[in-house]
Every structure is written in structure tokens, then in C-alpha cells.
Design an enzyme around this catalytic site. Structure first.
Site, PDB file in Angstrom:
ATOM      1  CD  GLU A 139      27.815 -62.361 -19.043  1.00  0.00           C
ATOM      2  OE1 GLU A 139      28.867 -62.917 -18.644  1.00  0.00           O
ATOM      3  OE2 GLU A 139      26.908 -62.981 -19.629  1.00  0.00           O
ATOM      4  CD  GLU A 144      22.296 -65.508 -22.564  1.00  0.00           C
ATOM      5  OE1 GLU A 144      22.050 -64.953 -21.480  1.00  0.00           O
ATOM      6  OE2 GLU A 144      23.322 -66.175 -22.775  1.00  0.00           O
TER       7      GLU A 144
END
Ligand SMILES: *[C@@H]1O[C@H](CO)[C@@H](O)[C@H](O)[C@H]1NC(C)=O
Ligand SMILES: *[C@@H]1O[C@H](CO)[C@@H](O)[C@H](O)[C@H]1NC(C)=O
Length: 327
Positions: A139, A144
Site C-alpha cells: 500500500e 493523507e
């Protein structure tokens, strides 16, 4: 610079240039703008795996309620900012989209006008293995953060035996070095970008900017340029159809991940691209009490304050995927 000069002035020489140059020549494989997102991405409707106070809605519902909007120029997706959420509901309506296609080694260039900001929000622009099962295949989190954060966090989450050296060539700050998702409650290996213009309200105040992500067997590197930056590379600003030697003359990356302590090929395979916006949940919810967002808890805040989510939206000018091409 030298190679670009050669390409533009004596193309006939190309036939005789050794194969080594082909490794650094990237060409547009996909370009998403406006309505393209509607065909190229799936609107996910499952329960948020990170336990957010959200109700992910399907594409038709999102278009009907204008929580997703696309015209020729822009694609917007957002959380609802009108309704009080009843306690029995799954959560506040929001959107999570995943690309149908997946890419391995590539250059991703995101031209982003606005990102979700505010208390309880946890937006992410990220990629994940299409094959999985997670965390197999890896991932890669590109944009974020949570709540009122003002510096972007880029991270990797992987299978075991993947760590990052403390010292790398990047302007960002190392937050954690173990990428193994089974360690530190899945913290991953993260780098905080140096500039507050890279996330949330600071990002939006500047009209957003560009994020370029170059993934290769040498490294994964991210560069961020605010909209008004004087040094945005021409090929990024213009959205050129080819990029020769990503990173050349782009300056030191904001974040970089390298492989002396991580076998790239066994930890990363082709990834789908995801944009989502969850609220509260494992990270934003747990951080909420100390984020300057109280009093009260995250779920009550989400349920009872629709007005707080007026700026909780992604506004994407375009997303371009370049892949390495050989002659
Ligand atoms: C839907 O959202 C777009 C983008 O924010 C906006 O321009 C448009 O006016 C909205 N449409 C309605 C019916 O509210
Ligand atoms: C861990 O990864 C390194 C390469 O980064 C490799 O040399 C080593 O064999 C791996 N160890 C195990 C137990 O897989």
C-alpha cells in the site's frame, strides 16, 4: 537536461542510443479528467474498513445528491454537509472511489485544486495492490492526514521485512521506519512533508497544487509543488504527454522510500488508485480529542454538525499515469 537536448534537436540519433535511455522515458498511459472519473473508477459502498463514521454511497446516488460532480474540466467528490445524521445510521454520506485499472512502475501526476479539510476528516489519495490480499503487494499512501493537520504524511504499508533507512535524500521528516503493517498497529513507514502548504487548509489556501509520485525499482519518491510555486517543472504544469527522466531537475523530493532493507519486487505489485474521505475512525477519531476539535467526541461532532463539512471535498483537475516505455 542533456538527454532532452538530444531528443529535441537530433531525433535521428535515437536509433543509435543504447537501451539504457529507454528506462527513463515515460509516456502517458491514462489521463483522467472531469467525467473520465465516472467510467474509470468504481464507487465503493462497503463499510469503511477503518471504522469511520461514514456511509459510502454508490455512483448514481452520489451524482443525484451532488456528492459527486463531474463536467468537462473538473471532478469533485465530497461528504454531505446538509443533513443531521441519526445515531442509527451507518454514518455521514461520503465517497470512496477505486480505479478499475492497476499499474506497477509508473509516474502519477495529480493536479489537485482542493482537498478535504476540517475536524473529523480523514482524506486519502493512495494506491493498493489489486491482487492482495492486503498487505501483500503493498500500500502506498500519497496524500493523507486527519483533523486540523497541516503537513502531509506519505507512507508505505507492506508485508514483513521491509524497513527504511533513517537518512534519505528528502526534505520531509521521518516519522517511522518500519513499513511492516503488522508492526506498531499498522503505523507503516511515514514521512511528513516539510511545508504546511502540503495538506488541509494550507493546501487549499494556495489553490492546491501538483503531486508527482515516481514508483520504480530504485525508489518511490513524491514531489509537491503548491499552485503558486515558481519552480513547477514545465512537463508537470503543462501535463506533457511524455516525461523524460522523472525527477531530473525537480529538486530533492518531499519524501522518498528506498530498498536496501526491503525487497521491492516481492513487496510491491500493480496497484489500483483510490480517493476517499472517511470521518473519525481508527486515526481521525482517536486523534480527535487532542486535535483542538472538541469538546465532545468525534461521532457526535460528525452527526450533529453538517455545517462543519462544507470544505470536506476533493476537487481534482486531472490525474495522469505515465508508464515506462521502450523504443
Ligand atoms: C453541484 O456541485 C457543483 C460543484 O460544486 C456546483 O457547481 C453545482 O452548482 C452543484 N449543483 C447543484 C444542483 O447544487
Ligand atoms: C529480508 O530482506 C532482505 C532484503 O532487503 C533479504 O536479504 C533477506 O533475506 C530477507 N529476510 C528474510 C527472512 O526474508
Amino acid at each position: 537536461m542533456l538527454s532532452r537536448h538530444i531528443f529535441s534537436t537530433i531525433p535521428i540519433v535515437l536509433n543509435f542510443i543504447p537501451a539504457v535511455l529507454s528506462q527513463t522515458y515515460y509516456t502517458q498511459n491514462a489521463h483522467f479528467k472531469g467525467k473520465n472519473f465516472l467510467d474509470a473508477f468504481n464507487w465503493e459502498t462497503f463499510d469503511d474498513p477503518t471504522h469511520g463514521r461514514v456511509n459510502f454511497i454508490d455512483q448514481q446516488t452520489a451524482l443525484n445528491t451532488n456528492l459527486s460532480y463531474a463536467d468537462d474540466d473538473v471532478f469533485i467528490m465530497r461528504a454531505d454537509y446538509h443533513q443531521i445524521v441519526p445515531s442509527y445510521a451507518r454514518g455521514r454520506d461520503s465517497v470512496r472511489i477505486t480505479s478499475h485499472d492497476a499499474w506497477g512502475d509508473s509516474l502519477l501526476v495529480l493536479d489537485l485544486a482542493h482537498m478535504p479539510e476540517g475536524c473529523a476528516t480523514w482524506p486519502a489519495y493512495w494506491t493498493v495492490s489489486k491482487n492482495g490480499p492486503w498487505p501483500q503487494g503493498g500500500e502506498m499512501d500519497i496524500i493523507e492526514g486527519v483533523n486540523l493537520n497541516n503537513n502531509n504524511l506519505a507512507s508505505l504499508h507492506t508485508m514483513t521485512n521491509c524497513t527504511m533507512p533513517q537518512t534519505r535524500s528528502q526534505t520531509g521528516q521521518v516519522v517511522s521506519t518500519n513499513c511492516d503493517a503488522a508492526v506498531n498497529y499498522n503505523q507503516g513507514c511515514g514521512v511528513a512533508f516539510a511545508t504546511p502548504a502540503s495538506y488541509g487548509s494550507g493546501f487549499n489556501t494556495n489553490g492546491g497544487g501538483w503531486v508527482a509520485t515516481w514508483r520504480s525499482p530504485n525508489s518511490i519518491s513524491h514531489w509537491f509543488w503548491p499552485r503558486n510555486a515558481p519552480n513547477v517543472p514545465d512537463e508537470i504544469r503543462q501535463g506533457d504527454s511524455d516525461v523524460v527522466t522523472p525527477g531530473e531537475n525537480w529538486g530533492t523530493p518531499d519524501a522518498t522510500f528506498v530498498w536496501p532493507q526491503c525487497d521491492y519486487n516481492s513487496h510491491f505489485d500493480p496497484h489500483q488508485i483510490i480517493f476517499d474521505l472517511t470521518l473519525c475512525g481508527d486515526w481521525a477519531g482517536n486523534a480527535f480529542p487532542t486535535a483542538g476539535c472538541g469538546p465532545g467526541n468525534c461521532q457526535d461532532f460528525v452527526d450533529n454538525n453538517p455545517d462543519a463539512f462544507g470544505n470536506a471535498f476533493w476537487e481534482i483537475n486531472s490525474l495522469t499515469v505515465y508508464t515506462p516505455s521502450s523504443f
